[in-house]
Design a protein around this motif. Structure first.
Motif, PDB file in Angstrom:
ATOM      1  N   TYR A  92      -8.755  26.422  22.324  1.00 19.36           N
ATOM      2  CA  TYR A  92      -7.398  26.213  22.857  1.00 19.36           C
ATOM      3  C   TYR A  92      -7.406  26.059  24.385  1.00 19.36           C
ATOM      4  O   TYR A  92      -6.661  26.737  25.090  1.00 19.36           O
ATOM      5  CB  TYR A  92      -6.482  27.377  22.478  1.00 19.36           C
ATOM      6  N   GLY A 129     -18.051  39.194  24.594  1.00 19.42           N
ATOM      7  CA  GLY A 129     -17.246  38.032  24.934  1.00 19.42           C
ATOM      8  C   GLY A 129     -17.996  36.997  25.741  1.00 19.42           C
ATOM      9  O   GLY A 129     -17.415  36.019  26.191  1.00 19.42           O
ATOM     10  N   VAL A 149     -14.611  28.444  11.737  1.00 23.92           N
ATOM     11  CA  VAL A 149     -13.846  28.653  12.982  1.00 23.92           C
ATOM     12  C   VAL A 149     -14.094  27.548  13.974  1.00 23.92           C
ATOM     13  O   VAL A 149     -13.198  27.174  14.734  1.00 23.92           O
ATOM     14  CB  VAL A 149     -14.234  29.948  13.757  1.00 23.92           C
ATOM     15  N   GLN A 201     -21.996  38.945  12.283  1.00 19.46           N
ATOM     16  CA  GLN A 201     -21.658  40.200  12.951  1.00 19.46           C
ATOM     17  C   GLN A 201     -20.809  41.075  12.030  1.00 19.46           C
ATOM     18  O   GLN A 201     -20.984  42.275  11.966  1.00 19.46           O
ATOM     19  CB  GLN A 201     -20.897  39.887  14.240  1.00 19.46           C
ATOM     20  N   HIS A 244     -27.130  44.611  21.250  1.00 19.53           N
ATOM     21  CA  HIS A 244     -26.783  45.276  22.512  1.00 19.53           C
ATOM     22  C   HIS A 244     -27.749  46.402  22.826  1.00 19.53           C
ATOM     23  O   HIS A 244     -27.635  47.050  23.849  1.00 19.53           O
ATOM     24  CB  HIS A 244     -25.346  45.798  22.448  1.00 19.53           C
ATOM     25  N   LYS A 291     -11.787  41.590  27.326  1.00 23.15           N
ATOM     26  CA  LYS A 291     -11.840  40.183  27.721  1.00 23.15           C
ATOM     27  C   LYS A 291     -10.929  39.353  26.819  1.00 23.15           C
ATOM     28  O   LYS A 291     -11.190  39.186  25.631  1.00 23.15           O
ATOM     29  CB  LYS A 291     -13.273  39.680  27.612  1.00 23.15           C
ATOM     30  N   GLU A 298      -9.099  36.586  17.642  1.00 22.33           N
ATOM     31  CA  GLU A 298      -9.718  35.648  18.566  1.00 22.33           C
ATOM     32  C   GLU A 298     -10.589  36.335  19.608  1.00 22.33           C
ATOM     33  O   GLU A 298     -11.180  35.684  20.461  1.00 22.33           O
ATOM     34  CB  GLU A 298      -8.644  34.805  19.257  1.00 22.33           C
ATOM     35  N   GLY A 317     -16.339  40.504  18.956  1.00 22.10           N
ATOM     36  CA  GLY A 317     -16.460  41.741  18.197  1.00 22.10           C
ATOM     37  C   GLY A 317     -16.307  42.988  19.057  1.00 22.10           C
ATOM     38  O   GLY A 317     -15.553  43.907  18.734  1.00 22.10           O
ATOM     39  N   GLY A 318     -17.008  43.030  20.163  1.00 13.94           N
ATOM     40  CA  GLY A 318     -16.974  44.210  21.016  1.00 13.94           C
ATOM     41  C   GLY A 318     -15.596  44.438  21.613  1.00 13.94           C
ATOM     42  O   GLY A 318     -15.146  45.578  21.772  1.00 13.94           O
TER      43      GLY A 318
HETATM   44  N1  LIG Z   1     -11.295  32.157  16.970  1.00 22.06           N
HETATM   45  C1  LIG Z   1     -11.208  32.251  18.306  1.00 22.06           C
HETATM   46  N2  LIG Z   1     -10.139  31.738  18.955  1.00 22.06           N
HETATM   47  C2  LIG Z   1     -10.039  31.828  20.293  1.00 22.06           C
HETATM   48  N3  LIG Z   1     -10.948  32.400  21.092  1.00 22.06           N
HETATM   49  C3  LIG Z   1     -12.047  32.923  20.524  1.00 22.06           C
HETATM   50  C4  LIG Z   1     -12.237  32.889  19.100  1.00 22.06           C
HETATM   51  N4  LIG Z   1     -13.416  33.481  18.817  1.00 22.06           N
HETATM   52  C5  LIG Z   1     -13.936  33.891  20.002  1.00 22.06           C
HETATM   53  N5  LIG Z   1     -13.126  33.555  21.041  1.00 22.06           N
HETATM   54  C6  LIG Z   1     -13.373  33.828  22.467  1.00 22.06           C
HETATM   55  O1  LIG Z   1     -14.628  33.304  22.816  1.00 22.06           O
HETATM   56  C7  LIG Z   1     -15.299  34.162  23.728  1.00 22.06           C
HETATM   57  C8  LIG Z   1     -16.707  34.442  23.235  1.00 22.06           C
HETATM   58  O2  LIG Z   1     -16.649  35.247  22.052  1.00 22.06           O
HETATM   59  P1  LIG Z   1     -17.920  35.638  21.187  1.00 22.06           P
HETATM   60  O3  LIG Z   1     -17.419  36.181  19.923  1.00 22.06           O
HETATM   61  O4  LIG Z   1     -18.844  34.474  21.128  1.00 22.06           O
HETATM   62  O5  LIG Z   1     -18.564  36.802  22.071  1.00 22.06           O
HETATM   63  P2  LIG Z   1     -19.888  37.632  21.838  1.00 22.06           P
HETATM   64  O6  LIG Z   1     -20.828  37.257  22.919  1.00 22.06           O
HETATM   65  O7  LIG Z   1     -20.368  37.469  20.457  1.00 22.06           O
HETATM   66  O8  LIG Z   1     -19.382  39.130  22.099  1.00 22.06           O
HETATM   67  P3  LIG Z   1     -19.656  40.505  21.306  1.00 22.06           P
HETATM   68  O9  LIG Z   1     -20.881  41.104  21.900  1.00 22.06           O
HETATM   69  O10 LIG Z   1     -18.466  41.341  21.664  1.00 22.06           O
HETATM   70  O11 LIG Z   1     -19.761  40.215  19.865  1.00 22.06           O
HETATM   71  C9  LIG Z   1     -14.445  35.407  23.859  1.00 22.06           C
HETATM   72  O12 LIG Z   1     -13.777  35.349  25.089  1.00 22.06           O
HETATM   73  C10 LIG Z   1     -13.448  35.315  22.727  1.00 22.06           C
HETATM   74  O13 LIG Z   1     -12.205  35.842  23.102  1.00 22.06           O
END
Ligand SMILES: Nc1ncnc2c1ncn2[C@@H]1O[C@H](COP(=O)(O)OP(=O)(O)OP(=O)(O)O)[C@@H](O)[C@H]1O
Ligand SMILES: [Mg+2]
Lengths: 360, 526
Positions: free
Chosen positions: B16, B41, B56, B92, B216, B414, B424, B427-428
């Protein structure tokens, strides 16, 4: 732990309630055992096949599906043709079944596709679709049969020259399957062939759950995302489950009508979905779980009650109308109760955590 | 070394309008384990979801860039494409069918089949499943992961650890597997289980499978990876061979500062009053049964509860808060709590942060504001403006926004705004929202279960500090359940170890790790 008995009873509260009602009404009604057994056998033969057709969509997570009504309409259209062509007896039944297949597949695909657009609200959507298709059915049967779709015999046409009469007699076909091989056990007539057909369908359903497609449907029913991530075509699997259900419902309707001996052209199918769903629920099924055992228990309890309750009602109140009133009232009541109980269970966990009953 | 199995080139992705991955390059060689690390994030899961063709990604406009396998450009539009190319993924969040057995899940959509005359006419999907063969294949896959999972057990009643191993077994049993993505496979495991998991990952790599490993726990990365790739805010900031880097440096690359992890000193001003007394508690939670457990919690302390997975530590809060059937007596401030009614404890200002954030913790389709304020509004009638006395009350949206923004700041969540949907978030960050939700209740007593699961090293310190501060400022008693004894030692006053559904012993947090370890394995029954 100690709550097990309570839980066991709570999970089966609907059948237990019906067993109680029946055991009160049977002595009040004053019917003989022989009469009751004969009636029950008739109802089993008439309805079981139709109710069994509901099992497959439940397995695929699409709930109690009114899409079966579409299959019932397909069966009726097929029977109208065969009786116009004057093909009677068992050949008539078999031909009608074959004719109903393409119509059922068409309607089932349409219904399944629409239900894919309204995931999570399949029950209400299919209910509305059944009304919509009923409109088309009426258009076809009332206006198109005659001028567009050739109908030979005046006997089944309305006096005005087109459209089908309110009742189409199946006298020459009546109970041809039920009577082909039938034996008499202590005064109870057992239509052996009909039972064989029903048992074959049960075996088919059991076999089907062991197939790849059956396994996929169960998976899709539990978690669409996981199924999709494993490479399953979720949408197609769901459509297939509805199509199978409509085709089986078409067969079921034909068996039902051959037992009745006539088609009420504009009303036979209209409440069949509701009565089948109610019977299944009375047998202890829920929106996401139903077994063959539920089907048989349901047919017996639900119909036993309709045989004895009106008479018992008449004995108590002196009014004979109470029976029909009861039938509709109880059906809707059971469905409502089952739905409420299901929702309550589904949200129990959620509610505990959130302190409310908000949606997920 | 051998050629690249996989190459991801100039990968970009936005959700988005927010770009979450900028120009990422990642390559993998045969038999190589690449560690992918980064803050919550940072974009790790997003990158892997692209590789696995997750829905997704396609439903939010796809991605830009090129993916090559064995030098050839490939198109991955759906998970089936990925599976066909030999890419497997352990998500995850669990990706298992709850009502299926371990066997059925391991072979899901790859079941061995027997043809029959019906399927010859109507097609393969009417083949019957070959249950005997399924069991054989599943058993041999389970043997390889090195954990005894009952192949006939339904996933819904399995302890979390076993679910995770079931997913690994599923991947191992794939013959065409070339690339395996593991998104935080060890997050839900205890240290012992995790080391078993690492062993099976290593043995997979030795068979030539290329592995992306997200975690992590940085020492795990150092332990098994050949190379580590650090992502920060959607950019690759470091791509280094493992022997040329240290944990400290990885941490610095990830968050830009160093983190300290020392055991807490004993507090002198502790009260000895008992605020909650648990007597003869039994909880019927699958895989985490509590059997006749008794425990006293002191007013104002932070009490840690540790122990191996499956011993029952998670059952304690879940039973007391009414999420699972429980029996026994819980006295809170001299009053008896009805432990099978969640409202009974909620209305006494006892809050719970569940380890199951997707199941009971969050309303995934709702905004952060709603998630954080909802329970408080429900239970305590806060965030409401009243008109005409109390006849009409409606939500005080500006107050809700304020509070939410405060927590977004304090816990460094974040997100794009407080209106973003919970699903959205990474996970963390979802985990942090669960904490904020509990804090917003202003609890007098707080159960937190695995609060740092899936949280990066930097944010972990933040979350632990937040708990400590909250306890000090408001005098809230905190009971924290965790599988990581190290993190319990950082903030707790006392730590109780649960073994076989009972308390095996309680020590001050300053006791040595070895002493707690001995309690866990039952060597030192108290
Ligand atoms: N379906 C979605 N719609 C909008 N934004 C998303 C969506 N999924 C993830 N994001 C955004 O994309 C970014 C990256 O998210 P991601 O899940 O890849 O993080 P991560 O590195 O796996 O973190 P974590 O260690 O917390 O799992 C984040 O800012 C999140 O808010
Ligand atoms: Mg992630």
């Amino acid at each position: 732990m100690k709550f097990d008995l309570k839980k066991f009873l709570a999970d089966r509260s609907v059948p237990i309630m019906f067993i109680i009602i029946c055991s009160v009404c049977i002595p009040l009604s004053g019917f003989s055992t022989g009469y009751l057994l004969n009636e029950i056998v008739t109802r089993i033969v008439r309805n079981t096949f139709l109710i069994l057709s509901l099992l497959i969509p439940i397995m695929a997570g699409m709930g109690l599906n009114f899409g079966m009504t579409l299959g019932a309409m397909a069966g009726e259209i097929a029977l109208i043709f065969t009786s116009d062509w004057q093909i009677w007896g068992i050949p008539g039944v078999v031909l009608a079944m074959i004719l109903s297949i393409p119509i059922s597949i068409l309607l089932g695909t349409l219904c399944g596709t629409l239900l894919n657009k309204s995931k999570g609200r399949e029950m209400i959507t299919s209910y509305i679709i059944s009304f919509f298709i009923n409109g088309i059915y009426q258009l076809v049967v009332l206006y198109m049969m005659g001028p567009i779709i050739p109908i030979i015999h005046e006997a089944i046409k309305l006096p005005r020259g087109y459209g089908i009469r309110n009742t189409v007699s199946l006298l020459n076909l009546r109970q041809s399957i039920d009577n082909l091989i039938s034996i008499n056990v202590f005064g109870v007539k057992i239509p052996v062939l009909s039972f064989v057909i029903i048992i074959l369908l049960c075996l088919f359903i059991v076999w089907f759950t062991k197939t790849k497609l059956g396994q996929d449907m169960r998976a899709v029913g539990q978690n669409m995302e996981v199924a999709r991530a494993a490479g399953i075509n979720v949408e197609r699997t769901r459509v297939l489950s509805i199509v199978m259900s409509t085709v089986l419902a078409g067969f079921g309707m034909i068996l039902y009508l051959q037992n009745m001996g006539n088609i009420a052209t504009y009303s036979s199918h209209s409440q069949i979905g509701m009565f089948c769903i109610a019977a299944l629920l009375v047998g202890g099924a829920s929106v996401d779980k139903a077994s063959i055992g539920n089907v048989f228990l349901g047919v017996i309890l639900f119909h036993l009650m309709f045989i004895v309750a009106p008479k018992a009602g008449t004995v108590i109140t002196g009014d004979s109308m109470i029976g029909e009133y009861f039938r509709v009232f109880i059906s809707y009541g059971v469905i409502t109760l089952a739905l409420v109980m299901y929702e309550a269970k589904k949200h129990k966990k959620k509610k505990m955590a959130e302190g409310s009953d908000d949606e997920k | 070394m051998s050629e690249n199995v996989l190459e991801m080139k100039n990968i970009q992705k936005s959700y988005y309008g927010t770009t979450v991955l900028h120009d990422i390059n990642l390559s993998l060689k045969e038999g190589e384990i690449v560690g992918l690390v980064g803050e919550n994030g940072a974009g790790k899961s997003t990158l892997m979801n692209i590789l696995f063709g997750d829905e997704v990604i396609s439903s939010t406009g796809g991605y830009e860039g090129e993916i090559k396998m064995f030098g050839k450009t490939v198109h991955i539009g759906s998970s089936s494409d990925a599976l066909r190319l030999g890419i497997g993924m352990v998500h995850q969040e669990f990706s298992l069918i709850p009502g299926f057995t371990a066997t059925e899940n391991i072979l899901f959509n790859r079941e061995p089949i027997k043809t029959n005359f019906v399927s010859n006419v109507f097609g393969d999907r009417l083949d019957t499943l070959d249950r005997k063969k399924m069991r054989e294949v599943a058993k041999s896959a389970i043997d390889k992961v090195g954990v005894k999972i009952d192949d006939d057990m339904l996933v819904s009643v399995m302890p979390v650890g076993h679910k995770q191993f079931t997913e690994i077994a599923r991947e191992i049993s794939k013959d065409n597997l070339k690339v395996l993505i593991l998104d935080e496979p060890t997050a839900v495991l205890t240290e012992k289980e995790a080391s078993t998991m690492l062993e099976s990952i290593k043995s997979l790599a030795s068979k030539g499978i290329a592995i992306v490993f997200i975690s992590h726990r940085l020492n795990e990365i150092l332990d098994i990876c050949n190379r580590v790739v650090v992502i920060r805010d959607g950019y690759v900031v470091k791509d280094s061979d493992i022997d040329k880097i240290t944990v400290e440096e990885i941490t610095k690359q990830m968050i830009g500062r160093e983190v300290d992890t020392k055991a807490r000193k004993t507090r002198s001003n502790q009260s000895n009053d008992i605020i909650m007394s648990i007597k003869n508690l039994y909880v019927d939670m699958p895989g985490e049964n509590v059997k006749n457990l008794s425990l006293d919690v002191r007013d104002g302390e932070i009490l840690g509860i540790g122990g191996l997975a499956g011993q029952g530590k998670l059952g304690i809060p879940n039973g007391i808060m009414g999420l699972y059937d429980a029996e026994g007596e819980v006295i809170y401030k001299n009053e008896k709590i009805n432990i099978n009614d969640p409202m009974s404890s909620l209305s006494r200002d006892i809050a719970f942060v569940s380890e199951d954030r997707r199941g009971v913790g969050l309303l995934l389709d709702e905004s952060l504001e709603w998630n954080i304020s909802f329970l408080t509004m429900q239970v305590k009638n806060k965030f409401l403006k009243n008109l005409f006395g109390k006849l009409i009350s409606f939500r005080d949206n500006s107050e809700i926004k304020n509070v939410t923004d405060n927590y977004i700041d304090a816990l460094n969540i974040k997100c794009t705004s407080s209106k973003q949907k919970a699903k959205e978030l990474s996970g963390g960050n979802q985990q942090k929202v669960c904490l904020a939700k509990a804090f917003a209740m202003n609890p007098k007593f707080l159960f937190v279960s695995e609060p740092t699961r899936g949280i990066d090293v930097g944010a972990k310190a933040l979350v632990l500090d937040a708990l400590k501060d909250y306890n000090e400022k408001h005098g809230t008693t905190v009971v924290m359940i965790s599988s990581e004894i190290e993190e319990l030692r950082q903030i707790c006053d006392r730590i109780a170890i649960v073994s076989d559904g009972k308390i095996a012993g309680i020590y001050d947090a300053s006791e040595s790790v070895e002493k707690f370890g001995a309690l866990m394995i039952g060597a030192n029954a108290a």
